[in-house]
Design a protein around this motif. Structure first.
Motif, mmCIF file in Angstrom:
data_model
loop_
_atom_site.group_PDB
_atom_site.id
_atom_site.type_symbol
_atom_site.label_atom_id
_atom_site.label_comp_id
_atom_site.label_asym_id
_atom_site.label_seq_id
_atom_site.Cartn_x
_atom_site.Cartn_y
_atom_site.Cartn_z
ATOM 1 N N VAL A 1 0.874 -1.167 0.000
ATOM 2 C CA VAL A 1 0.000 0.000 0.000
ATOM 3 C C VAL A 1 0.913 1.219 0.000
ATOM 4 C CG1 VAL A 1 -1.724 1.313 1.269
ATOM 5 C CG2 VAL A 1 -1.819 -1.176 1.279
ATOM 6 N N GLN A 2 0.768 2.047 -1.012
ATOM 7 C CA GLN A 2 1.576 3.257 -1.120
ATOM 8 C C GLN A 2 0.773 4.445 -0.607
ATOM 9 O OE1 GLN A 2 2.706 3.624 -5.209
ATOM 10 N NE2 GLN A 2 3.952 1.782 -5.191
ATOM 11 N N THR A 3 1.359 5.209 0.293
ATOM 12 C CA THR A 3 0.721 6.427 0.779
ATOM 13 C C THR A 3 1.170 7.576 -0.104
ATOM 14 O OG1 THR A 3 0.703 5.582 3.041
ATOM 15 C CG2 THR A 3 0.412 7.957 2.750
ATOM 16 N N ARG A 4 0.219 8.208 -0.741
ATOM 17 C CA ARG A 4 0.494 9.336 -1.631
ATOM 18 C C ARG A 4 0.334 10.651 -0.871
ATOM 19 N NH1 ARG A 4 3.358 7.427 -5.641
ATOM 20 N NH2 ARG A 4 2.329 5.760 -6.756
ATOM 21 N N VAL B 1 -3.729 7.238 -12.524
ATOM 22 C CA VAL B 1 -3.414 5.981 -11.848
ATOM 23 C C VAL B 1 -3.230 4.904 -12.916
ATOM 24 C CG1 VAL B 1 -4.172 4.275 -10.163
ATOM 25 C CG2 VAL B 1 -4.862 6.656 -9.887
ATOM 26 N N TRP C 1 -8.941 5.585 -1.582
ATOM 27 C CA TRP C 1 -8.199 4.336 -1.780
ATOM 28 C C TRP C 1 -8.316 3.937 -3.238
ATOM 29 C CZ3 TRP C 1 -5.322 1.202 1.432
ATOM 30 C CH2 TRP C 1 -5.275 1.590 2.776
ATOM 31 N N LYS D 1 -4.963 -1.257 -7.940
ATOM 32 C CA LYS D 1 -4.394 -1.298 -9.286
ATOM 33 C C LYS D 1 -4.248 -2.738 -9.779
ATOM 34 C CE LYS D 1 -0.676 1.036 -8.269
ATOM 35 N NZ LYS D 1 0.541 1.865 -8.370
ATOM 36 N N GLU E 1 -1.155 -3.832 -6.262
ATOM 37 C CA GLU E 1 -0.850 -2.816 -5.268
ATOM 38 C C GLU E 1 -2.026 -1.865 -5.091
ATOM 39 O OE1 GLU E 1 2.833 -0.850 -5.996
ATOM 40 O OE2 GLU E 1 3.988 -2.697 -5.735
ATOM 41 N N SER E 2 -1.981 -1.097 -4.010
ATOM 42 C CA SER E 2 -3.024 -0.100 -3.780
ATOM 43 C C SER E 2 -2.374 1.182 -3.285
ATOM 44 C CB SER E 2 -4.061 -0.608 -2.784
ATOM 45 O OG SER E 2 -3.456 -0.982 -1.574
ATOM 46 N N GLU E 3 -3.141 2.268 -3.378
ATOM 47 C CA GLU E 3 -2.681 3.592 -2.964
ATOM 48 C C GLU E 3 -3.744 4.216 -2.078
ATOM 49 O OE1 GLU E 3 -0.637 4.721 -7.271
ATOM 50 O OE2 GLU E 3 -2.105 6.073 -6.385
ATOM 51 N N ARG F 1 -4.598 8.189 -0.254
ATOM 52 C CA ARG F 1 -4.219 9.589 -0.080
ATOM 53 C C ARG F 1 -5.355 10.314 0.634
ATOM 54 N NH1 ARG F 1 -2.422 12.430 -4.913
ATOM 55 N NH2 ARG F 1 -2.139 10.436 -5.879
#
Length: 87
Positions: A15-18, A33, A73, A76, A80-82, A84
């Motif tokens: 999980v990427q924090t934007r 995205v 949220w 992808k 993975e997920s993001e 912000r």
């Protein structure tokens, strides 16, 4: 049991924090995205999100509706997920 937890944690997608995105009421922004599969907004009614046509499903159009914060949220195709914060 600890080994099972560790193997699950290592196999979980990242999980990427934007960085936060600041929006004023009525303002619109496009978030690109790559590999967008789906998205979810934390609090309904604060922002509107749509996938614009003719963007190959790799962008989300965000519009600020009310001056409060929520989160976005994104999942992808690579697993993975993001996440912000929308301010």
């Amino acid at each position: 049991m600890m080994l099972l937890f560790l193997s699950f944690a290592l196999a979980s997608p990242a999980v990427q924090t934007r960085p936060p995105l600041e929006l004023t009421q009525g303002e619109q922004r496009i978030i690109r995205v790559k590999g967008l599969v789906k998205y979810s907004l934390g609090t309904p009614g604060l922002v509107r999100a749509t996938v614009p046509p003719n963007r190959d499903h790799e962008a989300i159009l965000i519009k600020g509706l009310k001056p409060r914060s929520t989160d976005l949220w994104v999942w992808k195709s690579d697993g993975e997920s993001e996440v912000r914060t929308l301010l």
